[in-house]
Scaffold this active site. Structure first.
Site, PDB file in Angstrom:
ATOM      1  N   CYS A  19       0.838  -1.202   0.000  1.00  0.00           N
ATOM      2  CA  CYS A  19       0.000   0.000   0.000  1.00  0.00           C
ATOM      3  C   CYS A  19       0.873   1.253   0.000  1.00  0.00           C
ATOM      4  CB  CYS A  19      -0.930  -0.011   1.201  1.00  0.00           C
ATOM      5  SG  CYS A  19      -2.144  -1.343   1.120  1.00  0.00           S
ATOM      6  N   TYR A  86     -13.891   0.896   4.871  1.00  0.00           N
ATOM      7  CA  TYR A  86     -14.721  -0.234   4.455  1.00  0.00           C
ATOM      8  C   TYR A  86     -16.075  -0.228   5.164  1.00  0.00           C
ATOM      9  CZ  TYR A  86     -10.657  -2.206   2.126  1.00  0.00           C
ATOM     10  OH  TYR A  86      -9.600  -2.415   1.293  1.00  0.00           O
TER      11      TYR A  86
END
Length: 144
Positions: A19, A86
């Site tokens: 990431c 999320y």
């Protein structure tokens, strides 16, 4: 200087590309003081779980490199591409966001004067001070 967090020769073996994609040191001088900034770019970011760790890790890295190069760590610039929260984290985020306020701390990373090389970066030579106010950690689920 741009440093890639990716090992292109092994990307096919990774479950997921890193990431934190790359970072760049930005040295400068102002009023006779030599400073070091660090710019971090993340290709994708689970904002609630990944960002806090990446910002801390690269902030410490900036201090360590500044120490070895005779500079003062100054700023960390963070850029997040595809930054997200999320669905299974939203409710927890909303609850804590309403209940908590930022705490005042005077946090400092202190590196012993004896540190002269990478080999000297031992736990006993590095100390975090001023982290007196803290709350229980928020346990966000990982979305897979």
């Amino acid at each position: 200087i741009i440093v890639s967090a990716w090992n292109p020769g092994r990307l096919d073996q990774a479950a997921l590309a890193p990431c934190h994609s790359f970072f760049q040191f930005l040295p400068f001088e102002k009023n006779g003081v030599k400073y070091l900034d660090l710019s971090l770019t993340c290709r994708s970011q689970d904002f609630l779980l990944g960002t806090v760790f990446n910002v801390m890790q690269y902030g410490v890295l900036c201090h360590l490199v500044a120490k070895l190069t005779g500079r003062v760590a100054h700023k960390l610039y963070w850029t997040g591409n595809n930054t997200h929260i999320y669905d299974n984290q939203k409710e927890i985020f909303d609850e804590y966001h309403r209940e908590r306020s930022p705490l005042k701390n005077n946090i400092k990373l202190e590196i012993a004067d004896s540190v002269q090389s990478i080999a000297d970066f031992l736990p006993e030579n590095i100390q975090v001070t001023g982290y007196d106010n803290f709350m229980e950690p928020i346990k966000y689920p990982i979305a897979v």
